[in-house]
Every structure is written in C-alpha cells, then in structure tokens.
Design a protein around this motif. Structure first.
Motif, PDB file in Angstrom:
ATOM      1  N   GLY A 103       0.788  -1.234  -0.167  1.00  0.00           N
ATOM      2  CA  GLY A 103      -0.082   0.156   0.192  1.00  0.00           C
ATOM      3  C   GLY A 103       1.045   1.034  -0.033  1.00  0.00           C
ATOM      4  N   PHE A 104       1.859   1.365   0.783  1.00  0.00           N
ATOM      5  CA  PHE A 104       3.035   3.143   0.840  1.00  0.00           C
ATOM      6  C   PHE A 104       3.473   2.876  -0.597  1.00  0.00           C
ATOM      7  N   LYS A 137       1.257   3.175  -3.818  1.00  0.00           N
ATOM      8  CA  LYS A 137       0.157   4.262  -3.161  1.00  0.00           C
ATOM      9  C   LYS A 137      -0.987   4.495  -4.444  1.00  0.00           C
ATOM     10  N   ASP A 138       0.546   5.286  -5.267  1.00  0.00           N
ATOM     11  CA  ASP A 138      -0.289   6.066  -6.823  1.00  0.00           C
ATOM     12  C   ASP A 138      -0.394   5.525  -7.958  1.00  0.00           C
ATOM     13  N   TYR A 139       0.415   3.701  -7.680  1.00  0.00           N
ATOM     14  CA  TYR A 139      -0.039   3.070  -8.726  1.00  0.00           C
ATOM     15  C   TYR A 139      -1.475   2.382  -8.217  1.00  0.00           C
ATOM     16  N   VAL A 140      -1.464   2.142  -7.314  1.00  0.00           N
ATOM     17  CA  VAL A 140      -2.700   1.894  -6.940  1.00  0.00           C
ATOM     18  C   VAL A 140      -4.117   3.015  -7.134  1.00  0.00           C
ATOM     19  N   SER A 141      -3.654   4.161  -7.049  1.00  0.00           N
ATOM     20  CA  SER A 141      -4.090   4.877  -7.246  1.00  0.00           C
ATOM     21  C   SER A 141      -5.124   5.520  -8.770  1.00  0.00           C
ATOM     22  N   ASN A 155      -5.507   9.065 -12.775  1.00  0.00           N
ATOM     23  CA  ASN A 155      -5.552   9.443 -10.904  1.00  0.00           C
ATOM     24  C   ASN A 155      -5.489  11.208 -10.987  1.00  0.00           C
TER      25      ASN A 155
END
Lengths: 286, 394
Positions: free
Chosen positions: A114-115, A118-122, A174
């Motif tokens: 998650g950390f 973060k941006d990739y998942v977003s 995003n």
C-alpha cells in the motif's frame, strides 16, 4: 516482540516452526515445469496484448466511420481480460489458494504494498472507475490540464493521448481525481469546432452573419445534421464573430477550421469587409 | 495471419454496402464459369438504346396525376403554388420533367420550361449563376398571355455548393414565394432537395414533395421489354427455383427464371429505372471465347446472369467527398467540382480520372457523374460514413 521474548524457548521454536510450515503450505512446489509454464503464460499474455492492440486498431480503421469508436472502446476491456486471466493462471501455479492462505497473503502484503504502490494503485483504481463513469474513452478528444488530444490507448494505469502536433502524451488515470476532464465529443463522431473571426466595427452584422452560415453550410466537411451557429460579440477593438459548427468526423477538426477560415476570408475580401485596426501603442500615447 | 487478415478484409467490404455481392463470386458457383461481361462497345450500344427508351409509364402516370391534382387544388382552394418532383441523383431529372412538360402541353395544359435553353448546368462562375437564372426567368411569357404553369426541369442546375452558388438558389426561392400568380413544377435531385432544405429552408415553398415511385418487377419488364434484345439463357444462382415455363405463372411472366431475374433486378436497383438499366446491361454475359464482329450490335449467345450491384472497392475519404459532391449535384464539370470541394482542379482531375478507371465515375463530354450501377452501394457506404444523404429511399 517483548511478549515473544518472554515465552519459553521451546514455545518460541514451536511458533517459528508453525509460521515456516504455514509459509510452506502457502507456496506450491516450484518445479522446472511450472517455471516454464509461467514464462509461457507471460509470453502468451504479452503476445495477446500486442495482437489485440494491433487487431482492434486495424479493425476500427477498416469499418465504416459509424462503428469506429465502438470498436476502439472495447480495447481496455480486452486488455483487462488478458491481464486478469494471466494473473489468475500465474497465481494458481505458484500459490495454494486455500481461504486461509489467501487471507495470510493479503494481510501480510497489503500494508507494505500500500505504501510502496500508493500512486500506482490509485491510478489503477481510477482507471477501473473510469471504465464505468467514462469521463473519457478510446477515440475521444479531451483536455486534461494543458494537454489536448485523442485518446489512442487505455491502459490499466494510464491513457495515451495523441496531440494535434502528433505527440504522444501518457497521463495516469488518477489525474481525474483532481483535474477536470473536458471531453469534446464524448463517444460521438462529431465535436463542435469554433472558428473565430475579427472584423472592424464598421462591418454590418446582418451582412456578415448569413455569410458565415453559408460558409459553414457549403463546406464539404460540415455535418449538416448538427446545428450551425454564429455568435457576434462587440469588443473595444472590433467585432468578434464565432462560427460554431460540427465536422462529420472529429478527426477533421483542424482541416475543417482551416477550410472555414480560408473560404470566409475569401468572402470578406470579395465584399470588401475590413479587419480591425488596432491602436498604435507607445510613442507617448497613454 | 495473412489469410485471416485477407478474410476479414473481404468480409468487412461486404458489410460496408447493403448489396455487396461480387459478380465474380456468383459466377464461380455456376457451371458456366467461362462467361464474361459484354465488351464495352456492346455495352455502350445497349446503354444508348436504354437512353432512347420512353420513360417508364408509372413515372409519367404518377407525376401527371399529382400535377393535375396540385393545380386543381391551387386554383380552387388556394393550395401551394408549387409541386416538387424528387428524383434520385442518378436520374436525368431534366429529361423526366421535360417529358412531363410535353405531356401536359399535349393534354391542353400549357406548361412553360423556364430553362428551355439549358441543356445542362450552365458553365458559369458561381457568382454569375444568379444573373443567368434571372435572364432565363425574364424570358418567361407574361401572365396575361398564357396559363401560368412554369416548370424548372432541374433545380440542381441552379445551385452549386459554394457561398455564391447558394445565394443564387436563395434568390430563386424568394422569387417563387413572391410570385403566387404562377404554378411552379420543379424537378429536383433528392439529395439536392434535402441539402437545400437544410441550408435555405427551400421546403417552405413546397411542403410535400413527390417522389418517383419504385418500379415493380413487372414495370421493369414492361419498360425494358421495349428493347430489341435476345434472351438465350437464364443463368441462375444456386437455390433459385428451376427455370421452366410454368403454365400457372401469372402474367406477364413467361418462366420462373424470368420472374426471378426481374424480382432480383427490382430489389437490387431499389425500383429505380436508371440503376436497373445499368444492372440489366451488366448482367448480360457471353462466353469468353466468343468475339463479336467489330461493329456488330449483338452477340451470338447471351447469358443473363443474376443482376448484382457492384462493390466500390478501396475508396478513400477524399474519394467519398468527391462522389458525394457528384451525387449532390447530379453531374458537374471539373471546374465546378473543384469549386464544390474547395480543391485545386488538377488534384480533382487526377482523383476523378482514377475513379473513372474504376468505373465509379463516368465522363460524358465535360460532365462527370456517378455510374448508376454503383449508386445503391455508394449510398449505403456514404450513409455509414456519416454523410448527409437525401433521406431514405421511398
């Protein structure tokens, strides 16, 4: 850790053995055959993605204009399907997916990933949401920020825009969280084109407005089923006219604008219509 | 991969037209696979003979009845002083209307041709078009001398898709609306009418235009039957009923094969005489080894293949613009076509020549026009590519 240190050594050993055993149960046996299979799956997935991209783009250019965008819009779904199937096969090869194992894997990895991503998942989340909300689709011409172009590719993480100057710009999904997306055609073949003209104050509006309507109606690019509109606005330096019309194909946007401008200017010259005379600045003038 | 791509490419070409069947494919399914189309010289002779045929009776009947009814309504009830007859872009609108004018005159209803000196679209600059029309209308007889029925045989001659070309027809429309003392009979290409209605609201002067009726198989047989042609063999498609003279066939059919042929002809031509005439000529085949004598007007053996509309292959977006412009105006000279497309004449000439070699475009004198045989397929193609065509077929 303090609690673990307080445990007797024989219990510590048992806990550690239990965790190793659980980890061993989670991972399936890694054999040479499975490695070969995994490589094959990855290779086939890449080949399928490449072939699908090429096939969809080729097919969309072969069919009549009416169906072009519908075919392009299906591309993200095909890519998502190939990714999902490949990932499922790979996971099935290397992991024993019992319910306990799945919980163990996700629970352990979630915080770390998650950390880091973060941006990739977003971006991926935004991309999946965008499939349903559809702020843009393949074939649409959009503004995001300072970038304007046609959406030519729709990936999991990003989209690619082809700008009027033939540049390819990659934008993460995003961006839609924080920036407005201005879609000029929203899945349609036609998008309004606004052509600006500037004439002198002396010019007669009732003479010019019908002229501009005729300029639009007589262009070979104009989609006559869509409305044509002329807006006249007075400015301190002259008269500003906007001719709003739709070409048959949004891809002809700029050549259409050139056609309207060229033919309108020819008519202005024929009728002796004058352009604004801007005041001379400087030379002691206020 | 290459064969798959080829297969998809061929399948897509078929999807692009409504009747995209290729004569070559049909021929391959038949036993007589060595048949070829008539030589160009023979085809031209046949086409010339078709041009000299009188108009199909249903056309004349429909226009005559509608014109007399509209006249009566105008005189007695103050109805619209205008009747517009819509034709397809491949029809010769002026010939149709002039035949009607002649017929009305014979019946004792005097009708004046407003463009009597015009054999085709005047070759003038679009800025002079209005002046040319004014000159023609000034030559009309006065109201006190004659029954005031005036015909404009081909309204599409009175406009060009250019700013000044539209001004001319706008002026004409104002004149028609202002002159309530005359009854106007106007012939117009359907696509031109829809275009002018959108741009100039020309439909205000005539809210209910009349479309030419679709010809039935029997109508086509009666019309083409006036030609002196030989029927040697009907060549059928697989699945057609057996070709035999059946006693229980209704008139005017002499055999099932003949009936099947004309039903296919009417269907593929959408009941249009100009298209049907072309398909009729194209459906005549001769054995490949037969060579008609030079100058002869007939072949020894003629085989009548099922009439199929040809497919326009490999046309680009620029080609579509050119073909649409020709269909919009009926026919155009090179200079007018270049004006309509806002392109250089040299560029248009090269493009037109290439389409002429593909037989999509015909060049008669200085006028270019679309080959009527390709009209159904082109119409469908242009509609699917978002062009503003003249509404649906009647």
């Amino acid at each position: 850790m303090i609690m673990l240190a307080a445990l007797p050594p024989w219990l510590l050993q048992a806990v550690a053995s239990d965790r190793v055993e659980r980890f061993r149960n989670l991972l399936a046996d890694i054999t040479t055959l499975k490695l070969v299979q995994a490589v094959l799956i990855v290779a086939i997935a890449f080949a399928a993605l490449f072939t699908t991209d090429r096939a969809i783009n080729w097919l969309s250019e072969q069919v009549p204009r009416q169906y072009r965008l519908s075919i392009k819009h299906s591309l993200p779904f095909w890519r998502a399907l190939i990714f999902s199937v490949s990932l499922a096969l790979l996971v099935g090869l290397f992991l024993n997916l019992s319910p306990n194992n799945v919980l163990a894997v996700t629970g352990t990895a979630a915080v770390a990933l998650g950390f880091a991503f973060k941006d990739y998942v977003s971006s991926i989340t935004a991309g999946i949401l965008a499939l349903f909300e559809r702020p843009y689709q393949v074939g649409d011409r959009i503004h995001i920020g300072d970038v304007y172009g046609e959406v030519t590719a729709y990936g999991l993480r990003s989209i690619q825009l082809k700008t009027p100057s033939d540049d390819t710009v990659t934008l993460p999904h995003n961006l839609i969280w924080n920036q407005p997306v201005i879609n000029t055609n929203k899945g349609d073949l036609e998008a309004q084109v606004v052509t600006h003209f500037y004439l002198d104050h002396q010019v007669d509006g009732p003479q010019v407005i019908p002229l501009l309507y005729r300029v639009a109606y007589t262009s070979k690019y104009t989609q006559l089923q869509m409305p044509v509109e002329v807006v006249l606005e007075d400015q301190p330096w002259g008269t500003h006219l906007q001719l709003k019309a739709y070409p048959m194909d949004v891809r002809d946007e700029f050549v259409y604008q050139s056609d309207l401008t060229q033919r309108a200017k020819h008519q202005f010259a024929r009728l002796g219509l004058s352009y604004p005379h801007l005041p001379a600045w400087g030379q002691g003038q206020p | 991969m290459q064969s798959l791509r080829q297969f998809l490419s061929q399948w897509l070409e078929k999807v692009q037209t409504s009747t995209p069947v290729d004569v070559e494919n049909i021929r391959q399914t038949l036993d007589r696979s060595s048949l070829v189309e008539l030589p160009d010289a023979l085809q031209q002779l046949q086409l010339q003979a078709i041009r000299q045929l009188p108009l199909p009776a249903p056309y004349l009947r429909e226009i005559d009845q509608s014109c007399l009814a509209a006249l009566e309504k105008w005189r007695s009830q103050g109805g619209p002083n205008c009747l517009v007859v819509l034709t397809e872009p491949v029809d010769d609108t002026a010939v149709i209307l002039r035949t009607v004018i002649h017929q009305l005159n014979l019946k004792g209803q005097p009708c004046h041709d407003a463009l009597v000196d015009w054999l085709q679209r005047p070759e003038v600059h679009e800025s002079q078009l209005q002046q040319t029309i004014e000159t023609a209308l000034e030559a009309l007889p006065g109201l006190e001398t004659d029954s005031p029925v005036v015909a404009i045989p081909a309204l599409e001659w009175c406009f060009l898709r250019a700013v000044e070309g539209i001004e001319a027809v706008e002026w004409l429309l104002q004149s028609l609306l202002a002159d309530r003392q005359r009854f106007w009979l106007i012939g117009c290409n359907r696509w031109s009418w829809h275009y002018l209605n959108r741009t100039c609201s020309i439909g205000a002067c005539c809210p209910q235009p009349l479309s030419l009726p679709q010809l039935s198989p029997a109508d086509l047989k009666q019309w083409l039957g006036k030609l002196d042609c030989q029927i040697c063999f009907w060549v059928q498609s697989p699945g057609d009923p057996e070709s035999s003279a059946a006693d229980d066939l209704a008139a005017p059919w002499e055999s099932v094969a003949e009936q099947t042929y004309f039903e296919a002809l009417a269907r593929n031509a959408f009941g249009n005489a100009a298209v049907a005439g072309r398909l009729w000529v194209r459906s005549q085949h001769i054995p490949a080894e037969e060579k008609p004598l030079e100058g002869s007007s007939a072949a020894e053996e003629i085989y009548w293949m099922p009439p199929m509309t040809p497919t326009a292959r490999d046309i680009t977006t620029a080609d579509r613009h050119l073909l649409f412009s020709l269909l919009l105006h009926g026919s155009l000279s090179l200079s007018h076509l270049a004006t309509s497309l806002a392109a250089e004449p040299a560029q248009v000439q090269a493009q037109g020549h290439r389409l002429h070699q593909q037989k999509l475009v015909e060049i008669i004198g200085e006028q270019m026009a679309v080959n009527p045989a390709f009209y159904p397929g082109l119409r469908s193609n242009l509609k699917q590519n978002n062009f503003y065509i003249g509404g649906d077929l009647p």
